[in-house]
Design an enzyme around this catalytic site. Structure first.
Site, PDB file in Angstrom:
ATOM      1  N   HIS A 112      19.136 -24.586 -12.584  1.00  0.00           N
ATOM      2  CA  HIS A 112      19.098 -26.048 -12.425  1.00  0.00           C
ATOM      3  C   HIS A 112      20.353 -26.639 -11.821  1.00  0.00           C
ATOM      4  O   HIS A 112      20.382 -27.796 -11.443  1.00  0.00           O
ATOM      5  CB  HIS A 112      18.778 -26.736 -13.749  1.00  0.00           C
ATOM      6  CG  HIS A 112      19.839 -26.558 -14.799  1.00  0.00           C
ATOM      7  ND1 HIS A 112      20.012 -25.398 -15.492  1.00  0.00           N
ATOM      8  CD2 HIS A 112      20.780 -27.419 -15.240  1.00  0.00           C
ATOM      9  CE1 HIS A 112      21.020 -25.549 -16.344  1.00  0.00           C
ATOM     10  NE2 HIS A 112      21.498 -26.750 -16.213  1.00  0.00           N
ATOM     11  N   LYS A 139      14.011 -31.341 -12.145  1.00  0.00           N
ATOM     12  CA  LYS A 139      14.979 -32.438 -12.252  1.00  0.00           C
ATOM     13  C   LYS A 139      16.191 -32.248 -11.344  1.00  0.00           C
ATOM     14  O   LYS A 139      16.996 -33.156 -11.190  1.00  0.00           O
ATOM     15  CB  LYS A 139      15.512 -32.559 -13.692  1.00  0.00           C
ATOM     16  CG  LYS A 139      14.487 -32.841 -14.754  1.00  0.00           C
ATOM     17  CD  LYS A 139      15.164 -33.203 -16.088  1.00  0.00           C
ATOM     18  CE  LYS A 139      16.124 -32.146 -16.636  1.00  0.00           C
ATOM     19  NZ  LYS A 139      15.516 -30.862 -16.973  1.00  0.00           N
ATOM     20  N   TYR A 169      15.418 -28.024 -22.792  1.00  0.00           N
ATOM     21  CA  TYR A 169      15.977 -27.045 -23.712  1.00  0.00           C
ATOM     22  C   TYR A 169      15.121 -26.991 -24.976  1.00  0.00           C
ATOM     23  O   TYR A 169      14.808 -28.024 -25.557  1.00  0.00           O
ATOM     24  CB  TYR A 169      17.423 -27.430 -24.041  1.00  0.00           C
ATOM     25  CG  TYR A 169      18.108 -26.497 -25.008  1.00  0.00           C
ATOM     26  CD1 TYR A 169      18.616 -25.281 -24.585  1.00  0.00           C
ATOM     27  CD2 TYR A 169      18.227 -26.836 -26.352  1.00  0.00           C
ATOM     28  CE1 TYR A 169      19.238 -24.418 -25.467  1.00  0.00           C
ATOM     29  CE2 TYR A 169      18.851 -25.981 -27.252  1.00  0.00           C
ATOM     30  CZ  TYR A 169      19.344 -24.772 -26.798  1.00  0.00           C
ATOM     31  OH  TYR A 169      19.953 -23.921 -27.678  1.00  0.00           O
ATOM     32  N   ARG A 238       9.683 -24.422 -37.157  1.00  0.00           N
ATOM     33  CA  ARG A 238       9.459 -24.438 -35.710  1.00  0.00           C
ATOM     34  C   ARG A 238       7.978 -24.374 -35.338  1.00  0.00           C
ATOM     35  O   ARG A 238       7.582 -24.876 -34.293  1.00  0.00           O
ATOM     36  CB  ARG A 238      10.150 -23.235 -35.065  1.00  0.00           C
ATOM     37  CG  ARG A 238      11.647 -23.317 -35.128  1.00  0.00           C
ATOM     38  CD  ARG A 238      12.228 -22.033 -34.599  1.00  0.00           C
ATOM     39  NE  ARG A 238      13.622 -22.218 -34.244  1.00  0.00           N
ATOM     40  CZ  ARG A 238      14.208 -21.652 -33.195  1.00  0.00           C
ATOM     41  NH1 ARG A 238      13.531 -20.837 -32.425  1.00  0.00           N
ATOM     42  NH2 ARG A 238      15.471 -21.869 -32.942  1.00  0.00           N
ATOM     43  N   GLU A 307      10.990 -18.378 -28.045  1.00  0.00           N
ATOM     44  CA  GLU A 307      11.597 -17.473 -29.027  1.00  0.00           C
ATOM     45  C   GLU A 307      10.568 -16.895 -30.004  1.00  0.00           C
ATOM     46  O   GLU A 307      10.934 -16.158 -30.902  1.00  0.00           O
ATOM     47  CB  GLU A 307      12.748 -18.177 -29.773  1.00  0.00           C
ATOM     48  CG  GLU A 307      13.932 -18.412 -28.835  1.00  0.00           C
ATOM     49  CD  GLU A 307      15.109 -19.110 -29.475  1.00  0.00           C
ATOM     50  OE1 GLU A 307      16.246 -18.762 -29.111  1.00  0.00           O
ATOM     51  OE2 GLU A 307      14.906 -20.012 -30.322  1.00  0.00           O
ATOM     52  N   ARG A 354      27.032 -24.972 -28.413  1.00  0.00           N
ATOM     53  CA  ARG A 354      25.816 -24.759 -29.207  1.00  0.00           C
ATOM     54  C   ARG A 354      25.875 -23.411 -29.933  1.00  0.00           C
ATOM     55  O   ARG A 354      24.909 -22.633 -29.920  1.00  0.00           O
ATOM     56  CB  ARG A 354      24.567 -24.778 -28.333  1.00  0.00           C
ATOM     57  CG  ARG A 354      24.173 -26.144 -27.821  1.00  0.00           C
ATOM     58  CD  ARG A 354      22.764 -26.053 -27.236  1.00  0.00           C
ATOM     59  NE  ARG A 354      22.339 -27.293 -26.628  1.00  0.00           N
ATOM     60  CZ  ARG A 354      22.035 -27.416 -25.326  1.00  0.00           C
ATOM     61  NH1 ARG A 354      22.125 -26.388 -24.525  1.00  0.00           N
ATOM     62  NH2 ARG A 354      21.636 -28.566 -24.862  1.00  0.00           N
ATOM     63  N   LYS A 377      27.053 -16.410 -22.229  1.00  0.00           N
ATOM     64  CA  LYS A 377      26.950 -17.299 -21.089  1.00  0.00           C
ATOM     65  C   LYS A 377      28.218 -17.387 -20.281  1.00  0.00           C
ATOM     66  O   LYS A 377      29.298 -17.259 -20.847  1.00  0.00           O
ATOM     67  CB  LYS A 377      26.791 -18.761 -21.523  1.00  0.00           C
ATOM     68  CG  LYS A 377      25.756 -19.219 -22.343  1.00  0.00           C
ATOM     69  CD  LYS A 377      25.806 -20.604 -22.869  1.00  0.00           C
ATOM     70  CE  LYS A 377      24.405 -20.865 -23.326  1.00  0.00           C
ATOM     71  NZ  LYS A 377      24.147 -22.179 -23.830  1.00  0.00           N
TER      72      LYS A 377
END
Ligand SMILES: *[C@@H]1O[C@H](CO)[C@@H](O)[C@H](O)[C@H]1NC(C)=O
Ligand SMILES: *[C@@H]1O[C@H](CO)[C@@H](O)[C@H](O)[C@H]1NC(C)=O
Length: 431
Positions: A112, A139, A169, A238, A307, A354, A377
């Site tokens: 993105h 986006k 996300y 979830r 997930e 996060r 990351k």
């Protein structure tokens, strides 16, 4: 007056000497670099490579230096000369071994932002026998999208997904993006053996050859890799309550804690990573089987369905290549979670975002030792040296494994002579 003239002379004399010395240093530094290769990716903050000590040693008296830079925006204009582009951006243009050529891989890359980071990831995992589906977040700015499109036009085996979602996300759109690419990939003429998904903040640790060997090894031969376990109680919410994707921003509980019905076909829900390596028959099962499709529909209003979706299906006996008794096996990603500090790792040298470490250069020795397929990351905005260094290390390893003659444009570095200690390479300088 005479005094002043003298001072002026001395000053001019000194200035002259300085210019001479500087020119000499400059020319000497340039000499080993005079190859006609035009090459290069701009690197806003190329570090002094002295700090990248994971690289193999250079010839005594020499040091590694990243090759000449060129602005990525120039390369990705429309109607670029593709031969020049591939060479300038150091893409590897022939299969590096028969073993790799006989085991093509498919990649799904969802991106993105940050064109330069994407190009670095792409050229690190690129091989001409593989196939690549790029999902660009709907986006993303138009300019970014068109640059990516211009770039991939140069490669017959890279394409942009035919349908691009606005990705949120933890939302269903994240899962849908992969499914969109899978639909495109099963139509590809490439006879790919596994599909692997990546995001823009991933970077490979293993080479293509190592990936191929890992997938063909006894543990993963004809098997999907989806690390995960039965849904723990802490994750139950979830899939027990309904969630809603507020398009492009976040996922929120729907209304006042509205309960969901049980999973279809009495499926046991698992919980794992969103990253995988899947066989082609399994992907066809995902796209065509009734249970898989029903689970997909049921997952629309769950939290972070990527997930649970892949791992739940991969624990089904009927699924091709499934791994029913599997748990966290499979080195899909090296990630430093904050809550595993002191156990799995000794802290983050970059910064937690996060609860996941964004790697700094000090994290690289740990990463390399992990031997995961990929690491997550990386963020070039905050810690550019980490990706910069890992990229050079990875390309060295790739070329070392090559079983074919190496073309000069495939190298990201040249060796330059260490002139003397006064030659300091400032970050941000391009050579
Ligand atoms: C691209 O550039 C190369 C090298 O400069 C040249 O030989 C080739 O003809 C060019 N190709 C096109 C299609 O313009
Ligand atoms: C659903 O699965 C559970 C165990 O996983 C079993 O006890 C139950 O009988 C099943 N229900 C149906 C309707 O198949």
């Amino acid at each position: 007056m005479v005094q002043l003239e003298n001072t002026k002379c001395s000053f001019l004399f000194c200035l002259g000497i300085c210019i001479l010395i500087c020119s000499a240093i400059y020319l000497k530094a340039k000499i080993p670099n005079t190859s006609v290769e035009r090459s290069g990716l701009s690197s806003q903050s190329t570090p002094a490579l002295k700090s990248c000590d994971i690289l193999p040693s250079a010839t005594p008296g020499f040091t590694w230096q990243r090759k000449a830079c060129k602005k990525i925006s120039y390369e990705t204009k429309s109607n670029a000369n593709c031969t020049v582009l591939k060479s300038d951006l150091h893409f590897i243009t022939t299969p590096l071994s028969k073993e790799e050529n006989d085991f093509p891989l498919a990649f799904i890359i969802t991106i993105h932002k940050e064109l330069e980071t994407f190009v670095r990831l792409l050229r690190a995992v690129y091989a001409p026998q593989n196939v690549y589906c790029i999902h660009i977040d709907a986006k993303a700015p138009e300019e970014y999208k068109s640059s990516v499109r211009n770039l991939v036009e140069c490669f017959p085996n890279i394409f942009v997904a035919s349908v691009n979602e606005k990705v949120t996300y933890a939302g269903f759109s994240r899962l849908q993006a992969d499914i969109n690419c899978m639909k495109d990939l099963v139509k590809s003429p490439t006879k790919w053996k596994r599909v692997i998904n990546l995001c823009g903040q991933d970077f490979p640790i293993q080479t293509n050859l190592e990936l191929v060997r890992y997938m063909q090894g006894p543990e993963w031969k004809d098997r999907n890799m989806t690390p995960g376990i039965k849904q723990p109680p802490t994750m139950k919410h979830r899939t027990e309550f309904q969630y809603e994707e507020v398009k492009g921003t976040h996922v929120a509980p729907k209304g006042r804690s509205q309960k969901k019905g049980p999973p279809p076909h009495n499926l046991t829900i698992y919980f794992g990573t969103a990253y995988y390596s899947l066989t082609r028959p399994f992907v066809e099962f995902i796209l065509n089987d009734k249970v898989a499709k029903d689970l997909l529909e049921w997952s629309r209003d769950t939290f972070s369905p990527d997930e649970h979706y892949w791992v739940t299906l991969n624990r089904m006996e009927e699924a091709p290549g499934s791994h029913i008794e599997g748990e966290w096996e499979g080195n899909v990603r090296a990630i430093k979670w904050r809550d595993q500090e002191g156990t799995a790792h000794q802290g983050c040298k970059g910064q937690y975002i996060r609860d996941i470490c964004v790697y700094g250069i000090g994290d690289l020795p740990w990463l390399i030792e992990k031997e995961s397929m990929f690491a997550n990351k990386f963020e070039t905005a905050n810690f550019p040296e980490a990706l910069d260094c890992l990229e050079l290390w990875h390309r060295h390893k790739v070329l070392q494994h090559a079983m074919v003659p190496i073309q000069a444009s495939w190298r990201l570095t040249t060796e330059i002579e260490i002139i003397n200690s006064t030659l300091v390479l400032k970050p941000g300088e391009c050579f």
